[in-house]
Design an enzyme around this catalytic site. Structure first.
Site, mmCIF file in Angstrom:
data_model
loop_
_atom_site.group_PDB
_atom_site.id
_atom_site.type_symbol
_atom_site.label_atom_id
_atom_site.label_comp_id
_atom_site.label_asym_id
_atom_site.label_seq_id
_atom_site.Cartn_x
_atom_site.Cartn_y
_atom_site.Cartn_z
ATOM 1 N N ALA A 1 0.840 -1.154 -0.175
ATOM 2 C CA ALA A 1 0.118 -0.106 -0.030
ATOM 3 C C ALA A 1 1.012 1.308 -0.021
ATOM 4 O O ALA A 1 0.474 2.354 -0.279
ATOM 5 C CB ALA A 1 -0.937 -0.082 1.375
ATOM 6 N N VAL B 1 -17.093 -1.393 15.856
ATOM 7 C CA VAL B 1 -18.331 -1.289 16.328
ATOM 8 C C VAL B 1 -19.101 -2.442 16.438
ATOM 9 O O VAL B 1 -19.067 -3.357 15.469
ATOM 10 C CB VAL B 1 -19.334 -0.344 15.460
ATOM 11 N N LYS C 1 -23.732 -7.177 0.338
ATOM 12 C CA LYS C 1 -24.295 -7.250 -1.031
ATOM 13 C C LYS C 1 -26.048 -6.915 -1.313
ATOM 14 O O LYS C 1 -26.364 -6.538 -2.175
ATOM 15 C CB LYS C 1 -24.399 -8.924 -1.754
ATOM 16 N N GLY D 1 -17.252 -14.122 -2.162
ATOM 17 C CA GLY D 1 -16.055 -13.966 -0.970
ATOM 18 C C GLY D 1 -14.814 -13.652 -1.484
ATOM 19 O O GLY D 1 -14.642 -12.547 -1.841
ATOM 20 N N GLY E 1 -20.195 -21.396 9.856
ATOM 21 C CA GLY E 1 -20.077 -19.953 9.498
ATOM 22 C C GLY E 1 -20.256 -19.309 8.152
ATOM 23 O O GLY E 1 -19.830 -18.310 7.647
ATOM 24 N N ASP F 1 -29.520 -14.307 -1.791
ATOM 25 C CA ASP F 1 -28.085 -14.000 -1.651
ATOM 26 C C ASP F 1 -27.637 -13.960 -2.908
ATOM 27 O O ASP F 1 -26.554 -13.125 -3.496
ATOM 28 C CB ASP F 1 -27.386 -14.769 -0.920
ATOM 29 N N LYS G 1 -25.956 -10.860 -5.454
ATOM 30 C CA LYS G 1 -24.492 -10.835 -6.097
ATOM 31 C C LYS G 1 -24.652 -10.826 -7.662
ATOM 32 O O LYS G 1 -23.856 -9.826 -8.201
ATOM 33 C CB LYS G 1 -23.848 -12.158 -5.787
HETATM 34 N N1 HSE Z 1 -23.896 -16.790 2.832
HETATM 35 C C1 HSE Z 1 -23.127 -16.512 1.912
HETATM 36 C C2 HSE Z 1 -22.666 -17.886 1.039
HETATM 37 C C3 HSE Z 1 -22.009 -15.888 2.207
HETATM 38 O O1 HSE Z 1 -23.132 -18.705 1.643
HETATM 39 O O2 HSE Z 1 -21.947 -17.709 0.066
HETATM 40 C C4 HSE Z 1 -21.023 -15.279 1.537
HETATM 41 O O3 HSE Z 1 -21.676 -14.115 0.836
#
Ligand code: HSE
Length: 421
Positions: A31, A41, A100, A127, A180, A194, A198
């Site tokens: 950088a 936060v 997103k 990701g 996760g 989701d 995207k």
């Molecule tokens: N919940 C999303 C997925 C996380 O499973 O791809 C990444 O955007």
């Protein structure tokens, strides 16, 4: 020194703070300046976190701090995040977001408000795969003919496990949540929303098209069962949740749905939480992108790359890929009923004389040609698993409507589109 404030220090936010700290030397070299996450936060201050940053539960802790140069928005959701990002821009801070859903609804307004302030969102799609930069910069010489991708890690994890281990969707979803990967509300994953968020982001960069999730076809994986994997395996297909943007003349098809694809395709080998995206440019041909689509470190890798990019270049780039709107090109959203595809149907019927003939006649009356068929006997009914040659979406929808009303059909037919590459 550049100071970063992270709003939403969960799995991804903690990884961002850790990468900035643990990879400090290489990041400073790249950088040209030292970058430090000084503030975060969080919703719940009493939760223990192993981080060297000052925490608050009030967003103004970061937004009103004149020393913070870059705000990283990882709080998720639409309305509160919109207000936070707007205030940060008003206070002259550069933005990096992985949100997103926010961009699916407000990307054009935020582009306007950001003006010359840097606004980056690499982590919002797929990701850790640098797909935004690939599309915005790497493919900028091309008309984009098609984008087809596995963009939801949770669904891909579930479909892979269902195919390989013959387990039920609910069991595998729990595993994806524990790892996760899933959204706070996993219906966003399972229902295809989701992936749709995207897709809308990518289609703005590729086509300059301003659409909202409500405008496009979105179907999730909730109705897929082992019966569908049985058909897929017999006929050489994989089932994937695909997000598809396709240029057909001056129209753009935008859709997200479970899809049967040839098992030999590269996208068919994208398994587990991995994401894979195929983009076809008119000059470059097909390019493929593969990598981890969810998880703290992979997503944080993209977030930190945006921070470094902002510090290194010191200026904004055309956020959605275009310096001027694309009125000249005249691209508009295609109507769903004109989509042309091959289709697979699972019809549960009473196993008696005349049933198959009646269903076949409905296909014939709608001018739909059957490509393959198998019957799967069950205890008190049978599944007819049928695939068609290409026809229009309105034809198959009409046939489904007619089949649904037949007295010997025991459940609403399930349809999966078959995508050919
Ligand atoms: N919940 C999303 C997925 C996380 O499973 O791809 C990444 O955007």
């Amino acid at each position: 020194m550049i100071k970063v404030g992270i709003i939403g220090v969960g799995t991804v936010g903690s990884s961002v703070a850790k990468i900035l700290e643990e990879n400090e030397q290489i990041i400073t070299a790249r950088a040209g300046k030292k970058i430090v996450a000084t503030k975060g936060v969080v919703k719940n201050l009493s939760k223990k976190r192993d981080l060297n940053i000052a925490l608050s539960d009030n967003t103004d802790f970061i937004l009103d701090d004149p020393e913070i140069n870059i705000v990283v928005e990882l709080m998720g959701g639409v309305d509160d995040a919109y207000n936070v990002v707007k205030k940060a821009l008003k206070n002259n801070k550069a933005i990096v977001t992985a949100n997103k859903a926010l961009l699916a609804y407000h990307r054009y307004e935020l582009q306007e408000i950001a003006g010359e302030l840097p606004f980056e969102f690499e982590a919002s799609v797929a990701g850790g795969i640098p797909i935004i930069e690939a599309l915005r910069v790497g493919l900028s010489a091309n008309h984009v003919l098609a984008i087809r991708g596995i963009m939801n890690g949770t669904c891909n994890y579930i479909l892979t496990k269902m195919a390989n281990e013959k387990c039920a969707l609910e069991t595998v979803l729990k595993e994806a949540q524990d790892l996760g990967y899933a959204e706070a509300d996993p219906t966003f994953d399972i229902g295809g929303f989701d992936a749709a968020h995207k897709l809308l982001i990518l289609s703005s960069i590729a086509y300059g098209i301003d659409t909202k999730p409500e405008d496009i076809l979105i179907e999730g994986i909730e109705n897929i069962t082992q019966d569908d994997f049985y058909f897929a395996q017999e006929f050489g297909y994989k089932i994937k949740l695909l997000a598809i943007a396709k240029k057909v003349g001056n129209e753009i098809e935008l859709r997200v749905h479970p899809t049967l694809i040839d098992e030999n395709l590269m996208l068919s080998k994208v398994d587990g939480v991995m994401n894979g995206i195929s983009i076809i440019g008119d000059r470059v041909g097909e390019t493929m992108y593969y990598g981890a689509g969810a998880g703290g470190n992979a997503t944080a890798s993209a977030v930190v790359s945006d921070i470094i990019d902002i510090v290194r270049s010191g200026k904004s780039k055309p956020m959605l890929g275009f310096k001027k709107p694309m009125e000249g090109e005249g691209l508009k959203l295609a109507s769903n009923e004109n989509i042309v595809s091959k289709y697979y149907l699972r019809v549960s019927v009473a196993d008696k004389a005349g049933v198959l003939a009646k269903i076949a006649s409905i296909f014939g009356q709608n001018d739909i040609s059957i490509e393959a068929m198998m019957q799967q006997p069950k205890t008190w009914y049978a599944n007819l698993l049928i695939s068609t040659h290409k026809c229009k979406e309105c034809q198959i929808q009409n046939a489904i409507k007619e089949i649904s009303t037949l007295e010997f059909v025991t459940a609403k037919p399930i349809m999966i589109r078959i995508e050919e590459f």
